[in-house]
Scaffold this motif. Structure first.
Motif, mmCIF file in Angstrom:
data_model
loop_
_atom_site.group_PDB
_atom_site.id
_atom_site.type_symbol
_atom_site.label_atom_id
_atom_site.label_comp_id
_atom_site.label_asym_id
_atom_site.label_seq_id
_atom_site.Cartn_x
_atom_site.Cartn_y
_atom_site.Cartn_z
ATOM 1 N N UNK A 168 -10.104 78.748 31.669
ATOM 2 C CA UNK A 168 -9.473 78.486 30.371
ATOM 3 C C UNK A 168 -8.694 79.706 29.886
ATOM 4 N N UNK A 169 -9.321 80.890 30.021
ATOM 5 C CA UNK A 169 -8.642 82.113 29.595
ATOM 6 C C UNK A 169 -7.374 82.353 30.407
ATOM 7 N N UNK A 170 -7.464 82.179 31.725
ATOM 8 C CA UNK A 170 -6.306 82.414 32.596
ATOM 9 C C UNK A 170 -5.169 81.457 32.243
ATOM 10 N N UNK A 171 -5.488 80.186 32.051
ATOM 11 C CA UNK A 171 -4.445 79.220 31.720
ATOM 12 C C UNK A 171 -3.811 79.524 30.368
ATOM 13 N N UNK A 172 -4.623 79.964 29.413
ATOM 14 C CA UNK A 172 -4.078 80.326 28.093
ATOM 15 C C UNK A 172 -3.089 81.481 28.212
ATOM 16 N N UNK A 173 -3.429 82.470 29.068
ATOM 17 C CA UNK A 173 -2.540 83.622 29.234
ATOM 18 C C UNK A 173 -1.221 83.211 29.889
ATOM 19 N N UNK A 174 -1.289 82.394 30.932
ATOM 20 C CA UNK A 174 -0.077 81.995 31.644
ATOM 21 C C UNK A 174 0.833 81.154 30.755
ATOM 22 N N UNK A 175 0.228 80.236 29.998
ATOM 23 C CA UNK A 175 1.005 79.260 29.233
ATOM 24 C C UNK A 175 1.224 79.668 27.783
ATOM 25 N N UNK A 177 2.649 80.445 24.470
ATOM 26 C CA UNK A 177 4.017 80.336 23.947
ATOM 27 C C UNK A 177 4.495 81.628 23.299
ATOM 28 N N UNK A 178 3.566 82.464 22.843
ATOM 29 C CA UNK A 178 3.954 83.724 22.211
ATOM 30 C C UNK A 178 4.586 84.687 23.211
ATOM 31 N N UNK A 179 4.035 84.719 24.426
ATOM 32 C CA UNK A 179 4.558 85.642 25.436
ATOM 33 C C UNK A 179 5.715 85.040 26.237
ATOM 34 N N UNK A 180 5.790 83.709 26.275
ATOM 35 C CA UNK A 180 6.925 83.043 26.912
ATOM 36 C C UNK A 180 7.127 83.490 28.359
ATOM 37 N N UNK A 181 6.032 83.518 29.107
ATOM 38 C CA UNK A 181 6.131 83.888 30.517
ATOM 39 C C UNK A 181 6.878 82.838 31.326
ATOM 40 N N UNK A 182 6.555 81.583 31.099
ATOM 41 C CA UNK A 182 7.165 80.491 31.851
ATOM 42 C C UNK A 182 7.641 79.422 30.861
ATOM 43 N N UNK A 183 8.733 78.734 31.176
ATOM 44 C CA UNK A 183 9.283 77.732 30.238
ATOM 45 C C UNK A 183 8.564 76.397 30.336
ATOM 46 N N UNK A 184 7.242 76.419 30.111
ATOM 47 C CA UNK A 184 6.422 75.211 30.233
ATOM 48 C C UNK A 184 5.921 74.814 28.845
ATOM 49 N N UNK A 185 6.148 73.581 28.479
ATOM 50 C CA UNK A 185 5.705 73.061 27.185
ATOM 51 C C UNK A 185 4.993 71.725 27.399
ATOM 52 N N UNK A 186 4.181 71.283 26.436
ATOM 53 C CA UNK A 186 3.473 70.004 26.579
ATOM 54 C C UNK A 186 4.424 68.875 26.969
ATOM 55 N N UNK A 187 3.952 68.071 27.908
ATOM 56 C CA UNK A 187 4.761 66.980 28.417
ATOM 57 C C UNK A 187 5.437 67.284 29.742
ATOM 58 N N UNK A 188 5.478 68.567 30.119
ATOM 59 C CA UNK A 188 6.108 68.948 31.387
ATOM 60 C C UNK A 188 5.241 68.580 32.582
ATOM 61 N N UNK A 189 5.877 68.473 33.728
ATOM 62 C CA UNK A 189 5.186 68.312 35.000
ATOM 63 C C UNK A 189 5.007 69.695 35.611
ATOM 64 N N UNK A 190 3.858 69.921 36.265
ATOM 65 C CA UNK A 190 3.584 71.241 36.829
ATOM 66 C C UNK A 190 2.950 71.117 38.208
ATOM 67 N N UNK A 191 3.001 72.243 38.925
ATOM 68 C CA UNK A 191 2.325 72.419 40.203
ATOM 69 C C UNK A 191 1.263 73.495 40.007
#
Length: 519
Positions: A168-175, A177-191
């Motif tokens: 949970x912590x790792x996913x929170x860090x990657x996703x 929105x404050x840090x904007x590491x990757x352009x992933x938002x709710x509703x997106x498809x991911x690998x």
């Protein structure tokens, strides 16, 4: 996948000649795309190899992958590290190339993929470097969050937690929105890619994936289209894992699903695996020097004797300092600074006995660079090669047979400028330049004041030592130390700066003793 993978020493970027061999072995008329993880040594070595390959007529493009989400995006000049997300970029680029796209089109797909992926790692143990005692920095019941792949400390140390909490912590860090590491938002498809760090069983990686998928779906509102698990990018025998999340669309999924002969890609292998060993041609020799011109003279001039004394003292100082350098580097890097410098020092010592033309100062400095380039990988190897080659070029501009003290000082200044230009560091970045820049300044100042050259050299070496020691109080802005917290950095000086100060000081003392000059 890739047509070639270039290997260096443990935790060290491959040398330029090895990269060139790979380029020459596999590059066809369409050209070559280099996919490089974002580490200073990798960027420098692959960059120099790319330029050399271009000069030989090859078409070469480079994509740098920095998918690390453990720390804020900007860390001095180094940026985000390249981690296991690189393998998704490799697969996408390889599949694109297989369709016959142009080099520019393949590079564009790879670059786009690199901007869509984020990674964070978790370590449950410290890896064991061959021939070295394993660090005890990670105590019982502890884990490190946000680490690289070279055994360096993580961004934070925490108590061991249940796997679902860690995921949970790792996913929170990657996703985030404050840090904007990757352009992933709710509703997106991911690998999702779950990567083992070397000592994590496949079953445990499956457990991590099993915890990550529902969290991505339910807590982050994402559609998980593909899941890959395996040991893609390891850290020797480290226990732990990393998670990579890539934003997906039909184009990316098509590339990931394309069949491949890569034997350890988890899906899509068509059974026709490549041979275990692919012959690689040796790099062509471009040396224009004859064996006779690059040989140790039977009788040394006064300058030749001085060079021999200074070089021998400098490399012996590095040899004696190996364990200390490794210990310091183990706290702020990957623990191999001493071993890397030792390889260079012993090669210089051996080569000097055989073929250094010591009566020719410029060629001798150039040959030192060649010795370093042959055996030293990573950032320090390429930095010192650039340092020596720049000094050689400056000294060659001198038409006199004997190099004056001021010309040596100018060569040092030129070498520092070259290292700063290509490495990106300058004073205060916590690198070897923090030893060499003050040394150069004092040397120029004392020579201009009319001091005896030996005294000027000795005083400048004291400035080098002082400069190296001052790195304890600097926040790193270059190299792997840029990822380490200031509290850890304050416990030790920069190993590269200490190494530079050691060989510089030893050379100055040796010349002083040669002339019996007393302070």
């Amino acid at each position: 996948m890739l047509s070639a993978a270039i290997c260096g020493e443990v935790f060290t970027s491959p040398q330029v000649d090895a990269i060139l061999s790979g380029i020459r072995a596999v590059t066809g008329p369409m050209g070559c795309l280099l996919i490089v993880t974002n580490y200073t040594g990798d960027r420098l070595n692959f960059g120099l190899a790319a330029e050399q390959a271009k000069s030989e007529g090859y078409k070469v493009e480079t994509v740098i992958v920095g998918d690390d989400c453990a720390l804020p995006p900007q860390r001095g000049i180094v940026g985000r590290r390249g981690l296991a997300g690189t393998f998704l970029v490799n697969k996408i680029a390889g599949a694109a190339a297989a369709t016959g796209l142009s080099l520019d089109e393949v590079a564009a797909e790879a670059k786009r993929a690199s901007e869509m992926v984020g990674t964070m790692g978790v370590a449950l143990s410290v890896c064991t470097l061959p021939g070295q005692v394993t660090s005890d920095r990670l105590g019982p019941g502890k884990m490190e969050l946000g680490l690289g792949i070279h055994g360096e400390p993580g961004a934070a140390v925490a108590d061991l937690q249940p796997v679902e909490v860690v995921v949970s912590h790792v996913l929170q860090e990657i996703l985030s929105p404050d840090r904007n590491y990757v352009p992933i938002t709710p509703g997106n498809r991911v690998v999702l890619l779950v990567n083992g760090l070397g000592a994590t069983p496949a079953m445990e990686l499956m457990i991590v994936a099993g915890k990550a998928v529902p969290q991505l779906q339910l807590e982050h509102g994402l559609a998980v289209d593909r899941v890959y698990t395996g040991s893609f990018m390891t850290s020797l025998d480290m226990a732990g894992f990393s998670i990579s999340i890539m934003k997906a669309d039909e184009a990316i999924l098509q590339r990931l699903d394309a069949s491949t002969k890569a034997p350890y890609w988890p899906v899509g292998v068509d059974g026709n695996r490549p041979p275990a060993k692919i012959p690689v041609p040796l790099p062509l020799s471009h040396s224009g020097k004859s064996d006779e011109s690059l040989s140790r003279p039977q009788q040394l001039s006064e300058q030749g004797h001085l060079l021999e004394v200074a070089i021998e003292a400098a490399v012996n100082a590095i040899i004696d300092l190996r364990d200390n350098l490794n210990e310091w580097d183990g706290r702020v890097g990957d623990g191999d600074c001493g071993s890397t410098m030792y390889r260079g020092a012993t090669a210089i010592l051996e080569d000097m006995k055989k073929h250094y033309p010591l009566n020719d100062a410029a060629e001798t400095v150039g040959e030192i660079g060649s010795s370093i380039r042959r055996v030293m990988g990573g950032t320090s190897g390429i930095i010192y090669t650039i340092f020596c080659k720049a000094a050689c070029a400056k000294l060659k501009a001198n038409t006199q047979s004997v190099v004056t003290s001021k010309q040596w000082a100018e060569a040092l200044e030129t070498s520092i400028a070259a290292v700063s230009k290509y490495g990106g560091a300058s004073a205060g970045f916590r690198t070897l330049l923090d030893a060499l820049i003050p040394a150069s300044a004092v040397l120029q100042e004392r020579l201009n004041a009319g001091d005896d050259p030996c005294i000027a050299f000795l005083l400048s070496s004291e400035a080098a030592v002082t400069g190296a020691e001052s790195t304890r109080h600097m926040q790193a802005q270059a190299g792997r130390s840029a990822y380490i917290s200031p509290d850890i950095l304050a416990t030790v000086p920069d190993p590269g700066a200490m190494a530079a100060a050691a060989w510089y000081r030893a050379a100055a003392l040796a010349i002083k003793n040669k002339y019996q000059v007393h302070e």
